[in-house]
Write a protein that holds these residues in place. Sequence first.
Motif, PDB file in Angstrom:
ATOM      1  N   PRO A 105       0.805  -1.234   0.000  1.00 55.89           N
ATOM      2  CA  PRO A 105       0.000   0.000   0.000  1.00 55.89           C
ATOM      3  C   PRO A 105       0.835   1.281   0.000  1.00 55.89           C
ATOM      4  O   PRO A 105       0.468   2.253  -0.661  1.00 55.89           O
ATOM      5  CB  PRO A 105      -0.831  -0.116   1.281  1.00 55.89           C
ATOM      6  CG  PRO A 105      -0.943  -1.582   1.525  1.00 55.89           C
ATOM      7  CD  PRO A 105       0.359  -2.168   1.042  1.00 55.89           C
ATOM      8  N   GLU A 106       1.960   1.286   0.690  1.00 54.38           N
ATOM      9  CA  GLU A 106       2.784   2.506   0.742  1.00 54.38           C
ATOM     10  C   GLU A 106       3.481   2.813  -0.584  1.00 54.38           C
ATOM     11  O   GLU A 106       4.047   3.891  -0.757  1.00 54.38           O
ATOM     12  CB  GLU A 106       3.809   2.433   1.882  1.00 54.38           C
ATOM     13  CG  GLU A 106       4.772   1.275   1.794  1.00 54.38           C
ATOM     14  CD  GLU A 106       4.325   0.029   2.572  1.00 54.38           C
ATOM     15  OE1 GLU A 106       5.203  -0.769   2.915  1.00 54.38           O
ATOM     16  OE2 GLU A 106       3.123  -0.140   2.814  1.00 54.38           O
TER      17      GLU A 106
ATOM     18  N   ALA B 109       1.375  -1.575 -12.194  1.00 51.56           N
ATOM     19  CA  ALA B 109       1.422  -2.616 -11.173  1.00 51.56           C
ATOM     20  C   ALA B 109       0.471  -2.196 -10.057  1.00 51.56           C
ATOM     21  O   ALA B 109       0.353  -1.018  -9.738  1.00 51.56           O
ATOM     22  CB  ALA B 109       2.839  -2.784 -10.639  1.00 51.56           C
ATOM     23  N   ARG B 110      -0.186  -3.147  -9.474  1.00 52.76           N
ATOM     24  CA  ARG B 110      -1.172  -2.888  -8.431  1.00 52.76           C
ATOM     25  C   ARG B 110      -0.741  -3.562  -7.131  1.00 52.76           C
ATOM     26  O   ARG B 110       0.149  -4.406  -7.121  1.00 52.76           O
ATOM     27  CB  ARG B 110      -2.539  -3.427  -8.848  1.00 52.76           C
ATOM     28  CG  ARG B 110      -3.052  -2.868 -10.153  1.00 52.76           C
ATOM     29  CD  ARG B 110      -3.951  -1.740  -9.900  1.00 52.76           C
ATOM     30  NE  ARG B 110      -4.379  -1.112 -11.152  1.00 52.76           N
ATOM     31  CZ  ARG B 110      -4.738   0.118 -11.245  1.00 52.76           C
ATOM     32  NH1 ARG B 110      -4.734   0.893 -10.188  1.00 52.76           N
ATOM     33  NH2 ARG B 110      -5.104   0.636 -12.391  1.00 52.76           N
ATOM     34  N   GLN B 111      -1.406  -3.189  -6.040  1.00 54.14           N
ATOM     35  CA  GLN B 111      -1.096  -3.776  -4.736  1.00 54.14           C
ATOM     36  C   GLN B 111      -1.179  -5.296  -4.828  1.00 54.14           C
ATOM     37  O   GLN B 111      -2.104  -5.857  -5.404  1.00 54.14           O
ATOM     38  CB  GLN B 111      -2.079  -3.269  -3.687  1.00 54.14           C
ATOM     39  CG  GLN B 111      -1.771  -3.806  -2.304  1.00 54.14           C
ATOM     40  CD  GLN B 111      -2.712  -3.225  -1.254  1.00 54.14           C
ATOM     41  OE1 GLN B 111      -3.303  -2.200  -1.438  1.00 54.14           O
ATOM     42  NE2 GLN B 111      -2.817  -3.921  -0.136  1.00 54.14           N
TER      43      GLN B 111
ATOM     44  N   PRO C  32      -2.340   7.834  -5.778  1.00 56.32           N
ATOM     45  CA  PRO C  32      -3.777   7.997  -5.504  1.00 56.32           C
ATOM     46  C   PRO C  32      -4.696   7.187  -6.424  1.00 56.32           C
ATOM     47  O   PRO C  32      -5.852   6.943  -6.086  1.00 56.32           O
ATOM     48  CB  PRO C  32      -4.007   9.495  -5.695  1.00 56.32           C
ATOM     49  CG  PRO C  32      -2.686  10.116  -5.413  1.00 56.32           C
ATOM     50  CD  PRO C  32      -1.678   9.130  -5.950  1.00 56.32           C
ATOM     51  N   ASN C  33      -4.191   6.749  -7.569  1.00 60.98           N
ATOM     52  CA  ASN C  33      -4.995   5.934  -8.489  1.00 60.98           C
ATOM     53  C   ASN C  33      -4.947   4.451  -8.158  1.00 60.98           C
ATOM     54  O   ASN C  33      -5.551   3.645  -8.859  1.00 60.98           O
ATOM     55  CB  ASN C  33      -4.524   6.151  -9.930  1.00 60.98           C
ATOM     56  CG  ASN C  33      -4.750   7.568 -10.390  1.00 60.98           C
ATOM     57  OD1 ASN C  33      -5.774   8.166 -10.085  1.00 60.98           O
ATOM     58  ND2 ASN C  33      -3.781   8.119 -11.103  1.00 60.98           N
TER      59      ASN C  33
END
Length: 69
Positions: free
Chosen positions: A11-12, A60-62, A16-17
């Motif tokens: 998460p860090e 890339a996403r969480q 914001p997207n």
Amino acid sequence: MNFHTRKWIKPEDLNPNGSLFGGSLLRWIDEEAAIYAIIQLGNAKVVTKYISEINFVSSARQGDIIELG
């Protein structure tokens, strides 16, 4: 010498997207390049002078794991 490392997107590391913040990726690339240079030169006194281009192809996403090398 091949030099690879993997990073787990947390998460860090997100903007914001909800995708990987480019600054986090650049920090990891810079660190990877520094480690490679230190090993090759045998000298820990290195600095980044120039990065010519980074082409962000996909997000890339969480939870994703990316590989740098």
